[in-house]
Design a protein around this motif. Structure first.
Motif, short mmCIF file in Angstrom:
data_model
loop_
_atom_site.label_atom_id
_atom_site.label_comp_id
_atom_site.label_asym_id
_atom_site.label_seq_id
_atom_site.Cartn_x
_atom_site.Cartn_y
_atom_site.Cartn_z
N MET A 1 0.81 -1.20 0.00
CA MET A 1 0.00 0.00 0.00
C MET A 1 0.85 1.26 0.00
SD MET A 1 -2.90 1.43 -0.10
CE MET A 1 -3.57 3.06 0.23
N VAL A 2 2.04 1.20 0.60
CA VAL A 2 2.86 2.40 0.77
C VAL A 2 4.07 2.45 -0.14
CG1 VAL A 2 2.13 2.64 3.17
CG2 VAL A 2 4.19 1.35 2.64
N ALA A 3 4.33 1.37 -0.90
CA ALA A 3 5.50 1.34 -1.78
C ALA A 3 5.25 0.40 -2.95
CB ALA A 3 6.74 0.90 -0.99
N GLY A 4 5.93 0.66 -4.04
CA GLY A 4 5.79 -0.19 -5.21
C GLY A 4 6.78 -1.32 -5.27
N ASP A 5 7.54 -1.52 -4.18
CA ASP A 5 8.59 -2.54 -4.17
C ASP A 5 8.03 -3.95 -4.33
OD1 ASP A 5 10.02 -0.30 -3.60
OD2 ASP A 5 10.47 -0.83 -1.53
N ALA A 6 6.87 -4.21 -3.76
CA ALA A 6 6.28 -5.55 -3.83
C ALA A 6 5.96 -5.93 -5.26
CB ALA A 6 5.02 -5.63 -2.97
N VAL A 7 5.37 -5.02 -6.01
CA VAL A 7 5.04 -5.31 -7.41
C VAL A 7 6.31 -5.49 -8.22
CG1 VAL A 7 3.91 -4.41 -9.48
CG2 VAL A 7 2.84 -4.10 -7.24
N ALA A 8 7.34 -4.69 -7.92
CA ALA A 8 8.61 -4.82 -8.63
C ALA A 8 9.22 -6.19 -8.37
CB ALA A 8 9.57 -3.72 -8.19
N LEU A 9 9.20 -6.65 -7.13
CA LEU A 9 9.77 -7.95 -6.79
C LEU A 9 8.92 -9.10 -7.31
CD1 LEU A 9 11.22 -7.58 -3.19
CD2 LEU A 9 12.45 -8.18 -5.27
N ALA A 10 7.62 -8.87 -7.44
CA ALA A 10 6.75 -9.91 -8.00
C ALA A 10 7.13 -10.24 -9.44
CB ALA A 10 5.29 -9.48 -7.92
N GLY A 11 7.82 -9.31 -10.08
CA GLY A 11 8.31 -9.57 -11.42
C GLY A 11 9.63 -10.31 -11.44
N GLN A 12 10.23 -10.49 -10.25
CA GLN A 12 11.53 -11.16 -10.15
C GLN A 12 11.42 -12.55 -9.52
OE1 GLN A 12 14.33 -10.00 -11.31
NE2 GLN A 12 14.52 -7.79 -11.08
N THR A 13 10.42 -12.75 -8.68
CA THR A 13 10.29 -14.00 -7.95
C THR A 13 9.46 -15.02 -8.73
OG1 THR A 13 8.43 -13.01 -6.76
CG2 THR A 13 10.58 -12.93 -5.69
N ASP A 14 9.34 -16.22 -8.16
CA ASP A 14 8.58 -17.28 -8.82
C ASP A 14 7.10 -17.26 -8.43
OD1 ASP A 14 11.00 -18.32 -9.94
OD2 ASP A 14 11.42 -19.27 -8.01
N ALA A 15 6.83 -16.80 -7.22
CA ALA A 15 5.47 -16.80 -6.71
C ALA A 15 5.31 -15.70 -5.68
CB ALA A 15 5.11 -18.16 -6.09
N SER A 16 4.06 -15.30 -5.44
CA SER A 16 3.80 -14.25 -4.45
C SER A 16 2.55 -14.57 -3.64
CB SER A 16 3.64 -12.89 -5.13
OG SER A 16 2.49 -12.86 -5.96
N ILE A 17 2.54 -14.06 -2.41
CA ILE A 17 1.40 -14.22 -1.50
C ILE A 17 1.12 -12.87 -0.87
CG2 ILE A 17 0.62 -15.26 0.66
CD1 ILE A 17 2.35 -17.70 0.00
N LEU A 18 -0.13 -12.47 -0.84
CA LEU A 18 -0.53 -11.22 -0.21
C LEU A 18 -0.93 -11.49 1.23
CD1 LEU A 18 -1.26 -8.20 -0.32
CD2 LEU A 18 -3.51 -8.87 -1.19
N VAL A 19 -0.29 -10.79 2.17
CA VAL A 19 -0.59 -10.96 3.59
C VAL A 19 -1.41 -9.76 4.07
CG1 VAL A 19 0.38 -11.21 5.91
CG2 VAL A 19 1.57 -12.21 3.94
N VAL A 20 -2.58 -10.03 4.63
CA VAL A 20 -3.44 -8.96 5.15
C VAL A 20 -3.82 -9.29 6.59
CG1 VAL A 20 -4.35 -8.38 2.88
CG2 VAL A 20 -5.57 -10.02 4.31
N ARG A 21 -4.14 -8.26 7.33
CA ARG A 21 -4.54 -8.44 8.74
C ARG A 21 -6.06 -8.46 8.85
NH1 ARG A 21 -1.51 -7.84 13.28
NH2 ARG A 21 -2.63 -7.55 15.25
#
Length: 222
Positions: free
Chosen positions: A148-168
């Motif tokens: 929500m506060v940075a675009g780093d997650a989306v950038a890394l999602a393009g580098q990794t094999d898989a992603s999981i979104l963690v919410v509270r």
């Protein structure tokens, strides 16, 4: 802290389908992206690291949260040098990885503040680092700044094999979760799903019953 406790058991339950999917697809590098600050992604990554290592999988936890890193505090290792120095070309992966007291579990801390350049998470340097890590480890788990506060997650999602979104639980709004899910789904890596953290027994219904049953069973077992 309690390998036979309820929380540890929950991580084993999460680990099973994750490992199955990783084996099916050949994925090794998995990004855990928190939604809002306080989602608990760092806790999820660190505990999942312990759970993976318990399966005798060579596990590397990478602190890619260049804004508010915490893994060095969790595992009691130096903040730097680490990821930032590798991406800057000042160190190699082997030079800065820390082996923890837990067998099969290593940590790559964030690195020094002067070399934390956010844009490097989407560069060939990060691609090379992950490629090298894939050759040396069975599981690579990445923590990152909240989506929500940075675009780093989306950038890394393009580098990794898989992603999981963690919410509270009772934290992020449905609209936000849907937007972040869509952004991660559109990335190169496979989006595995949403992990809801900090669910309380007061939620009621089957969730409350399941939590009570689990606590009761573990307490009786102990």
């Amino acid at each position: 802290d309690n390998a036979k406790g309820v929380i540890a058991e929950y991580f084993r339950q999460i680990r099973s389908p994750l490992v199955k999917r990783m084996e099916q697809t050949g994925a090794k590098a998995v990004l855990f992206a928190g939604g809002m600050p306080g989602s608990g992604a760092t806790s999820i990554v660190s505990n999942m690291g312990y759970a993976m290592a318990a399966l005798e999988k060579r596990t590397l936890v990478i602190d890619a949260n260049l804004r508010r890193p915490a893994m060095h505090k969790v595992f009691g290792v130096p903040e730097g040098p680490g990821l930032a120095e590798v991406l800057a070309g000042k160190a190699s992966l082997d030079d800065v990885v820390h082996q923890t007291s837990t067998p099969n579990l290593s940590v790559l801390s964030v690195g020094g503040a002067e070399d934390r350049v956010y844009e490097r998470l989407a560069t060939p340097a990060m691609t090379r680092l992950l490629a090298e890590a894939r050759e040396k480890y069975d599981a690579i788990l990445l923590d990152v700044a909240p989506a929500m506060v940075a675009g780093d997650a989306v950038a890394l999602a393009g580098q990794t094999d898989a992603s999981i979104l963690v919410v509270r639980a009772m934290g992020e709004k449905r609209g936000l979760v849907a937007r972040l899910r869509n952004e991660l789904t559109e990335a190169r890596s496979e989006f595995l799903g949403v992990l809801v953290n900090a669910v309380r027994s007061a939620a009621g219904g089957y969730i409350r019953k399941n939590i009570k049953e689990t606590h009761g069973y573990q307490a009786a077992k102990s």
